[in-house]
Design a protein around this motif. Structure first.
Motif, PDB file in Angstrom:
ATOM      1  N   GLU A 215      -1.934 -11.864 -11.285  1.00 49.20           N
ATOM      2  CA  GLU A 215      -3.415 -12.393 -10.290  1.00 49.20           C
ATOM      3  C   GLU A 215      -3.761 -11.182 -10.156  1.00 49.20           C
ATOM      4  O   GLU A 215      -4.464 -11.686 -10.514  1.00 49.20           O
ATOM      5  CB  GLU A 215      -2.866 -12.331  -8.890  1.00 49.20           C
ATOM      6  CG  GLU A 215      -4.218 -12.731  -7.567  1.00 49.20           C
ATOM      7  CD  GLU A 215      -3.531 -13.001  -6.095  1.00 49.20           C
ATOM      8  OE1 GLU A 215      -4.622 -13.017  -5.444  1.00 49.20           O
ATOM      9  OE2 GLU A 215      -2.447 -13.124  -5.728  1.00 49.20           O
ATOM     10  N   SER A 216      -2.852  -9.714  -9.938  1.00 43.41           N
ATOM     11  CA  SER A 216      -3.779  -8.725 -10.519  1.00 43.41           C
ATOM     12  C   SER A 216      -4.023  -8.760 -12.151  1.00 43.41           C
ATOM     13  O   SER A 216      -5.671  -8.141 -12.572  1.00 43.41           O
ATOM     14  CB  SER A 216      -3.501  -7.999 -10.328  1.00 43.41           C
ATOM     15  OG  SER A 216      -2.268  -7.571 -10.898  1.00 43.41           O
ATOM     16  N   TYR A 221      -8.000  -5.471  -9.104  1.00 44.85           N
ATOM     17  CA  TYR A 221      -8.366  -5.900  -8.020  1.00 44.85           C
ATOM     18  C   TYR A 221      -8.609  -4.035  -7.939  1.00 44.85           C
ATOM     19  O   TYR A 221      -9.754  -3.437  -8.960  1.00 44.85           O
ATOM     20  CB  TYR A 221      -6.402  -5.137  -7.869  1.00 44.85           C
ATOM     21  CG  TYR A 221      -6.082  -3.903  -8.219  1.00 44.85           C
ATOM     22  CD1 TYR A 221      -6.205  -2.860  -8.693  1.00 44.85           C
ATOM     23  CD2 TYR A 221      -5.240  -4.661  -9.830  1.00 44.85           C
ATOM     24  CE1 TYR A 221      -5.351  -1.685  -8.906  1.00 44.85           C
ATOM     25  CE2 TYR A 221      -4.597  -3.739 -10.455  1.00 44.85           C
ATOM     26  CZ  TYR A 221      -4.546  -2.606  -9.904  1.00 44.85           C
ATOM     27  OH  TYR A 221      -3.937  -1.613 -11.307  1.00 44.85           O
ATOM     28  N   ALA A 225      -6.200  -1.476  -3.246  1.00 47.25           N
ATOM     29  CA  ALA A 225      -6.028  -2.748  -2.359  1.00 47.25           C
ATOM     30  C   ALA A 225      -4.556  -2.771  -2.297  1.00 47.25           C
ATOM     31  O   ALA A 225      -3.612  -3.903  -1.515  1.00 47.25           O
ATOM     32  CB  ALA A 225      -5.924  -3.924  -3.405  1.00 47.25           C
ATOM     33  N   LYS A 260      -5.690 -20.610  -6.654  1.00 45.58           N
ATOM     34  CA  LYS A 260      -6.653 -19.540  -6.569  1.00 45.58           C
ATOM     35  C   LYS A 260      -7.727 -19.340  -8.572  1.00 45.58           C
ATOM     36  O   LYS A 260      -8.289 -18.995  -8.065  1.00 45.58           O
ATOM     37  CB  LYS A 260      -6.210 -17.887  -6.614  1.00 45.58           C
ATOM     38  CG  LYS A 260      -5.402 -17.801  -5.250  1.00 45.58           C
ATOM     39  CD  LYS A 260      -4.416 -16.091  -5.559  1.00 45.58           C
ATOM     40  CE  LYS A 260      -3.675 -16.081  -4.233  1.00 45.58           C
ATOM     41  NZ  LYS A 260      -3.286 -14.857  -3.887  1.00 45.58           N
ATOM     42  N   ARG A 272     -12.225  -9.514  -6.898  1.00 42.66           N
ATOM     43  CA  ARG A 272     -10.763  -8.771  -7.127  1.00 42.66           C
ATOM     44  C   ARG A 272      -9.889  -8.314  -5.685  1.00 42.66           C
ATOM     45  O   ARG A 272     -10.649  -8.464  -5.075  1.00 42.66           O
ATOM     46  CB  ARG A 272     -11.463  -7.629  -7.586  1.00 42.66           C
ATOM     47  CG  ARG A 272     -12.477  -7.307  -8.630  1.00 42.66           C
ATOM     48  CD  ARG A 272     -12.517  -6.475  -8.971  1.00 42.66           C
ATOM     49  NE  ARG A 272     -13.774  -5.549 -10.329  1.00 42.66           N
ATOM     50  CZ  ARG A 272     -15.001  -5.377  -9.655  1.00 42.66           C
ATOM     51  NH1 ARG A 272     -15.258  -5.145  -8.286  1.00 42.66           N
ATOM     52  NH2 ARG A 272     -15.906  -5.756 -10.526  1.00 42.66           N
ATOM     53  N   ILE A 273      -8.418  -8.312  -6.266  1.00 44.25           N
ATOM     54  CA  ILE A 273      -7.227  -8.337  -5.308  1.00 44.25           C
ATOM     55  C   ILE A 273      -8.304  -6.698  -4.262  1.00 44.25           C
ATOM     56  O   ILE A 273      -8.495  -5.649  -5.221  1.00 44.25           O
ATOM     57  CB  ILE A 273      -6.447  -8.157  -5.632  1.00 44.25           C
ATOM     58  CG1 ILE A 273      -6.170  -9.153  -5.814  1.00 44.25           C
ATOM     59  CG2 ILE A 273      -5.566  -7.898  -3.893  1.00 44.25           C
ATOM     60  CD1 ILE A 273      -4.250  -8.902  -6.422  1.00 44.25           C
ATOM     61  N   GLY A 274      -8.295  -6.977  -3.120  1.00 47.47           N
ATOM     62  CA  GLY A 274      -8.715  -6.193  -2.170  1.00 47.47           C
ATOM     63  C   GLY A 274     -10.276  -5.807  -2.281  1.00 47.47           C
ATOM     64  O   GLY A 274     -10.156  -4.965  -0.841  1.00 47.47           O
TER      65      GLY A 274
END
Length: 451
Positions: A215-216, A221, A225, A260, A272-274
């Motif tokens: 995912e990242s 990210y 995060a 996702k 982005r993650i976070g």
């Protein structure tokens, strides 16, 4: 003598004395060819000559500098322009720079040196841009269809037709085929022959990324995060913005990430993650797998909605064994390539070697053929590959043995030879394991069927 590679600079300056000073100053560089004009209209009449750089006085008798710049842009949208002016007003300079001029220089004692350095900087930037354009054109030529997939079989010509269709639109492309058939090469060829060739081609091997990092890697990210996120990371989708992202081995994507990915493809944006910022995406997606995704959907290992989203234009690459004489065409290509890279001189392939190459089924496809030819090129004498120089070390996979077209007698011989080798030529043990008489094996050896 006229320099064909001269850097052509046009100077537009109504003050003859100042214009002559600039012309003399630039002429100190023998690589510069200077042409001077005293009016905007005289300059515009000669703009078709396509100068490499232009300097214009802001206060010309027949046209202001900003108006002249607009006219230049209507005729030539890329040529760099430097404005030289006696005005020191910041707002004038800022407005011109916002319009796109390359530099704004105030007429004073330092103007000549500032102009000199500005021209050098602009020329270096132009050179780098031209090199990038040249390299991208080389890539496009390198990945022309005929250079990417070598061969003349009907199966390959059908693939060329599908690739040609893929280059004309931004439809998603799904490439299937056995390992070693050239799926990434096809993806690159589609990218570099499409309107997106000026963008980035970003390959991602899903099987090579640990599941917890997928995912990242794909979406990026923000700083903080998670533990260890010491700064912002741009994901692969952002890297590919304006170009193409190639997701190889897409069947390996974990179900938790599939949802996702589906959302990213539907919304054409990534978060982005976070983070909360939505990054708009302009990408072409190409996926590849050697697995049967439809079967994975049936087994609930792959999302059906994502499957249909990815499918787009399907391109199924044929295995090498179904490409007829392409084997020999590829073998000759690999031999020539190996000889060139290692400075060995021309390498020929003898007829007995060709016969051996054409009979083999290549479970490893093109990748295996290249390895076989490279080794043969090393082992051969007098730059001629013979049958004795060719060694096959393939790994038999399930159903490959029965997939070969042989007589029952030929299969029997193969089975006995396999167990004789496994048992260190112990005939009694082999006969016992296969539940056949020892005399059968002796008779076949006498008839030279087991050689």
């Amino acid at each position: 003598m006229f320099n064909m590679n001269a850097y052509n600079i046009f100077i537009v300056e109504d003050d003859r004395w100042y214009g002559e000073i600039l012309q003399y100053h630039f002429s100190l560089n023998p690589d510069y060819k200077i042409t001077r004009f005293e009016t905007a209209n005289a300059f515009l009449d000669n703009l078709y000559l396509q100068p490499d750089l232009i300097t214009i006085d802001f206060s010309l008798p027949d046209m202001r500098g900003d108006k002249l710049y607009q006219k230049i842009r209507e005729i030539n949208s890329t040529v760099p322009v430097i404005v030289v002016s006696s005005q020191q007003e910041i707002t004038v300079a800022v407005n011109l720079l916002k319009m796109g001029v390359s530099d704004y220089v105030v007429k004073d004692e330092a103007a000549k040196d500032i102009l000199w350095n500005s021209v050098i900087r602009i020329r270096e930037t132009q050179t780098l841009k031209n090199e990038v354009i040249h390299l991208k054109e080389e890539l496009r030529q390198k990945f022309s269809f005929e250079k990417t997939l070598i061969g003349q079989s009907d199966a390959l010509k059908r693939i060329f037709g599908m690739m040609e269709k893929a280059t004309k639109t931004n439809i998603n492309v799904s490439i299937t085929g056995e390992t070693g058939t050239g799926k990434e090469l096809v993806a690159k060829a589609i990218h570099y022959n499409s309107d997106r060739r000026k963008g980035t081609f970003v390959p991602v091997n899903m099987a090579a990324i640990p599941k917890e990092l997928v995912e990242s890697e794909l979406f990026g990210y923000e700083k903080g995060a998670f533990t260890g996120a010491l700064g912002r990371k741009t994901g692969k989708f952002e890297e590919a913005n304006g170009g193409t992202i190639f997701l190889d081995e897409i069947a390996e994507l974990d179900l938790s990430v599939q949802s996702k990915l589906l959302r990213v493809l539907q919304e054409r944006e990534v978060v982005r993650i976070g983070g909360n910022e939505k990054v708009k995406l302009d990408i072409r997606l190409i996926t590849a797998t050697h697995q049967n995704l439809a079967e994975a959907v049936k087994a609930n290992k792959f999302r059906e909605d994502l499957y249909y989203r990815l499918m787009g234009l399907p391109v199924e690459l044929p295995p090498l064994r179904d490409r007829n004489n392409d084997v020999l065409i590829l073998a000759k290509h690999f031999a020539d390539e190996f000889a060139r890279q290692n400075k060995l001189g021309p390498i020929t392939i003898a007829q007995d070697a060709k016969n051996k190459l054409i009979r083999y089924k290549y479970p490893g496809n093109i990748r295996e053929l290249k390895a076989v030819v490279d080794l043969a090129a090393v082992m051969c004498e007098n730059n001629e590959i013979t049958a004795d120089d060719i060694t096959f070390n393939s790994i038999k996979r399930e159903n490959e043995f029965l997939g070969e077209q042989k007589t029952l007698r030929a299969y029997t011989c193969d089975i006995i030879k396999f167990y004789l080798k496994k048992n260190n030529n112990d005939i009694a043990l082999t006969a016992e394991m296969l539940d056949i008489g020892k005399s059968t094996i002796y008779k076949m050896m006498q008839d030279k069927e087991l050689t």
